[in-house]
Design a protein around this motif. Structure first.
Motif, mmCIF file in Angstrom:
data_model
loop_
_atom_site.group_PDB
_atom_site.id
_atom_site.type_symbol
_atom_site.label_atom_id
_atom_site.label_comp_id
_atom_site.label_asym_id
_atom_site.label_seq_id
_atom_site.Cartn_x
_atom_site.Cartn_y
_atom_site.Cartn_z
ATOM 1 N N LEU A 104 -20.026 -27.977 -7.465
ATOM 2 C CA LEU A 104 -20.139 -27.704 -6.028
ATOM 3 C C LEU A 104 -19.794 -29.012 -5.333
ATOM 4 N N VAL A 105 -18.661 -29.027 -4.638
ATOM 5 C CA VAL A 105 -18.087 -30.275 -4.134
ATOM 6 C C VAL A 105 -18.055 -30.261 -2.609
ATOM 7 N N GLY A 106 -18.507 -31.366 -2.012
ATOM 8 C CA GLY A 106 -18.569 -31.473 -0.561
ATOM 9 C C GLY A 106 -17.656 -32.550 -0.020
ATOM 10 N N CYS A 107 -17.782 -32.797 1.290
ATOM 11 C CA CYS A 107 -16.868 -33.724 1.959
ATOM 12 C C CYS A 107 -17.064 -35.158 1.496
ATOM 13 N N GLY A 108 -18.193 -35.456 0.874
ATOM 14 C CA GLY A 108 -18.388 -36.798 0.345
ATOM 15 C C GLY A 108 -17.462 -37.127 -0.802
ATOM 16 N N ALA A 109 -16.740 -36.124 -1.296
ATOM 17 C CA ALA A 109 -15.797 -36.344 -2.401
ATOM 18 C C ALA A 109 -14.348 -36.255 -1.946
ATOM 19 N N ARG A 110 -14.113 -36.161 -0.633
ATOM 20 C CA ARG A 110 -12.728 -35.994 -0.177
ATOM 21 C C ARG A 110 -11.844 -37.178 -0.541
ATOM 22 N N GLU A 111 -12.424 -38.369 -0.596
ATOM 23 C CA GLU A 111 -11.634 -39.546 -0.963
ATOM 24 C C GLU A 111 -11.589 -39.752 -2.477
ATOM 25 N N ALA A 112 -12.159 -38.815 -3.210
ATOM 26 C CA ALA A 112 -12.186 -38.928 -4.674
ATOM 27 C C ALA A 112 -11.431 -37.766 -5.310
ATOM 28 N N ARG A 113 -10.403 -37.272 -4.624
ATOM 29 C CA ARG A 113 -9.704 -36.063 -5.066
ATOM 30 C C ARG A 113 -9.257 -36.137 -6.524
ATOM 31 N N SER A 114 -8.540 -37.171 -6.904
ATOM 32 C CA SER A 114 -8.004 -37.239 -8.267
ATOM 33 C C SER A 114 -9.126 -37.274 -9.296
ATOM 34 N N HIS A 115 -10.206 -37.952 -8.970
ATOM 35 C CA HIS A 115 -11.332 -38.054 -9.900
ATOM 36 C C HIS A 115 -12.045 -36.704 -10.051
ATOM 37 N N VAL A 116 -12.204 -35.971 -8.954
ATOM 38 C CA VAL A 116 -12.878 -34.678 -9.020
ATOM 39 C C VAL A 116 -12.027 -33.668 -9.782
ATOM 40 N N LEU A 117 -10.720 -33.689 -9.546
ATOM 41 C CA LEU A 117 -9.841 -32.788 -10.277
ATOM 42 C C LEU A 117 -9.869 -33.100 -11.770
ATOM 43 N N GLU A 118 -9.911 -34.357 -12.116
ATOM 44 C CA GLU A 118 -9.978 -34.738 -13.526
ATOM 45 C C GLU A 118 -11.303 -34.299 -14.135
ATOM 46 N N LEU A 119 -12.402 -34.434 -13.381
ATOM 47 C CA LEU A 119 -13.701 -33.973 -13.864
ATOM 48 C C LEU A 119 -13.672 -32.479 -14.154
ATOM 49 N N ALA A 120 -13.112 -31.698 -13.217
ATOM 50 C CA ALA A 120 -13.032 -30.249 -13.417
ATOM 51 C C ALA A 120 -12.168 -29.900 -14.618
ATOM 52 N N ASP A 121 -11.095 -30.632 -14.810
ATOM 53 C CA ASP A 121 -10.192 -30.367 -15.924
ATOM 54 C C ASP A 121 -10.868 -30.672 -17.258
ATOM 55 N N VAL A 122 -11.499 -31.825 -17.348
ATOM 56 C CA VAL A 122 -12.161 -32.219 -18.594
ATOM 57 C C VAL A 122 -13.277 -31.242 -18.958
ATOM 58 N N LEU A 123 -14.028 -30.797 -17.943
ATOM 59 C CA LEU A 123 -15.180 -29.920 -18.195
ATOM 60 C C LEU A 123 -14.817 -28.431 -18.150
ATOM 61 N N ALA A 124 -13.540 -28.110 -17.862
ATOM 62 C CA ALA A 124 -13.112 -26.713 -17.687
ATOM 63 C C ALA A 124 -14.055 -26.003 -16.719
#
Length: 573
Positions: A206-226
């Protein structure tokens, strides 16, 4: 020799402030006169101070820099409050300079006197009254530093006899503190999160606006964890486009796929979100929460593992330590459900939908007058608006349609009163956004109820040549309240709006405008509005009985809606 007012305005200009919004008068006269002679700052005079505060709240949210508004003695400053509360709840750095009665009259219940320090105590991170020239530059520095470092509202009160006081030339100009450097969560917290994410238990983000500047990192987290990624409304910007893990929003504006993704996980990871609706959090899960603000941890749902730090900096340390999941069934199931829901939603968007067999059957119940469906309005704007558009939306159904049918692709931005939930914010925020860059497209999704509240500031768009496009969802209703009443089994009451021809009103105020009443007119009207040179209003007459079904409808809501409709029918007969 300079004056207190000149010192304040020059210092703000030196710090990069380019606009000040408000209404002139009384104690503000020395300040506005200083702005008159300061080429680096533009004065934007609005018709209502609430508009000024909403506008600079939007500017601060979009730029991350200080927004400045002013309200004069008593009522003028009171009018700022609603927009300032929006800034407070959105963590936007805003300086409000407020007038006060002359110093000798303070405390005498003088004409228009209010206690500003008491009035603004709850909305501000800092609030003080400047009583002498000797307090400069220190008091101004404290105000700006507090607003910027604490991401909130600072209120500097100026009595009517203080602005013209002389300031010695030897007094140094104000120097404001730089912003801090984001830091990652401590290693021990990262270690615990890595351990909790080991194994093969299904994970949902569950991702909020506090992660908007961390786009690449959040996408990588989702990919690694499926892991499927549920986004809050404010996280659409920056995280929605080109995201193969996204499954939409949660809450009343969300969809069944997002709700199921959260229900079906064993581990829920919250990244940069303070999503407030407790009923929409699943129970019995292991919860990991990453947030830069420690006060956000655990206040919505029970958290087993806290990470207090910047999202990008923390995920840069966390993700490389995680094992890549090979079982992607949880992600694929959620994405399939999301795509199927989207396909069902798209069926509503065609102009001839209500003339199909299924459409005619549905329209008998919810659109007997064959008015334009609001979903089609939002989708048409989404398809035709440039990828650089800034969107604003009023609280209510216009936000629901934006959330579901407008995609934050390209460099699109989104701002609204999504924490305060005020009416009437879409137009003022659009004005603020447009004033930042008069060449960038700005579209406001306005409800008819919200627009009518601050209707006078349509003229501000004309006065300052702000080419906003205001799209009005004109359903003659306070739509969200109507839906709330009916889901509770109550017949609609007090929500009907006896609107004028809003396109005619806008034309009288100097905007280009059109009234759109037929689905077949929609495409051409939106195309025209987006191509217009100057401010535009589209008055789109939409279906008042459109129902935004929540992601997890309850039986009680269904019965309530049926009962309410029966009562409405009996009363209408």
């Amino acid at each position: 020799m300079t004056t207190v007012a000149e010192h304040i305005i020059t210092s703000l200009a030196d710090a990069g402030v380019t606009q000040v919004w408000g209404v002139v008068g009384d104690a503000l006269n020395p300040l506005t006169d200083a702005i008159r002679t300061e080429d680096r700052i533009e004065w934007v005079g609005v018709r209502h101070e609430e508009v000024a505060a909403f506008a600079v709240s939007a500017q601060a949210q979009l730029t991350g820099t200080l927004g400045v508004c002013m309200g004069t003695v008593g009522p003028g400053s009171i009018h700022l409050l609603n927009g300032l509360y929006d800034a407070k709840k959105s963590h936007a750095p805003v300086l409000a300079i407020c007038g006060q009665v002359p110093s000798p009259e303070i405390g005498t219940d003088f004409f228009q006197e209010v206690d500003n320090n008491a009035l603004f105590a709850d909305v501000s991170v800092w609030s003080q009254t400047l009583t002498s020239a000797g307090q400069l530059p220190y008091l101004l520095e404290q105000a700006v530093n507090a607003a910027q470092s604490m991401h909130g509202v600072a209120v500097l009160t100026l009595p009517g006899d203080v602005g013209d006081l002389p300031v010695d030339r030897g007094v140094r100009p104000a120097a404001f503190a730089p912003t801090g450097v984001p830091a990652p969560a401590p290693d021990a917290q990262v270690d615990a999160a890595v351990a909790a994410l080991s194994g093969d238990a299904p994970v949902t983000l569950l991702v909020g606006c506090g992660a908007r500047e961390a786009r690449s990192h959040v996408l990588e987290l989702a990919d690694v964890l499926a892991a499927p990624m549920v986004l809050t409304l404010k996280a659409k910007e920056g995280l929605e486009h080109d995201n193969p893990f996204e499954v939409g929003q949660s809450g009343l504006i969300g969809n069944p796929a997002a709700a199921k993704a959260m229900d079906d996980c064993d581990v829920l990871v919250l990244v940069g979100t303070d999503f407030p609706y407790r009923d929409w959090y699943p129970t019995g899960k292991t919860v990991i929460q990453l947030d830069a603000r420690g006060e956000h941890i655990g206040r919505r749902t029970r958290v087993q593992h806290a990470l207090v730090g910047d999202a990008a900096a923390t995920l840069a340390r966390l993700v490389p330590r995680l094992d890549r999941r090979t079982d992607r069934a949880h992600l694929e199931t959620a994405r399939t459900a999301y795509e199927q829901w989207h396909e069902r939603q798209r069926s509503l968007l065609e102009p001839g939908h209500d003339h199909t067999l299924l459409g005619r059957a549905r329209a008998v119940l919810d659109n007997p007058d064959e008015r334009i469906r609001p979903e089609a309005v939002a989708a048409t704007v989404d398809r035709l608006a440039p990828d650089s558009t800034i969107f604003t939306s009023d609280t209510g159904m216009s936000t629901a349609w934006l959330a579901r049918f407008v995609t934050m692709r390209g460099t699109r931005r989104l701002v609204g009163s999504y924490n305060l939930g005020s009416m009437a914010n879409a137009l003022p925020m659009a004005l603020g956004a447009q004033a930042l860059d008069r060449t960038r497209p700005v579209v406001a999704f306005a409800g008819d109820g919200g627009l009518m509240m601050l209707l006078g500031d349509l003229r501000t768009a004309v006065t300052y040549r702000l080419p906003v496009v205001v799209v009005v969802f004109d359903n003659g209703r306070l739509g969200m309240v109507k839906l709330e009443q009916e889901q509770g089994g109550l017949p609609e009451f007090g929500t009907e709006l006896d609107n004028p021809d809003l396109a005619a009103v806008a034309a009288a105020m100097g905007l280009a405008s059109r009234r759109v009443t037929e689905p077949e007119q929609l495409e051409a009207a939106v195309t025209w509005a987006l191509a217009a040179d100057g401010p535009v209003l589209l008055d789109v007459v939409t279906n008042p009985d459109e129902v935004a079904i929540p992601p997890k409808p309850k039986l009680a809501q269904g019965w309530g809606f049926a009962i309410a409709k029966a009562k409405e029918a009996m009363e209408s007969r």
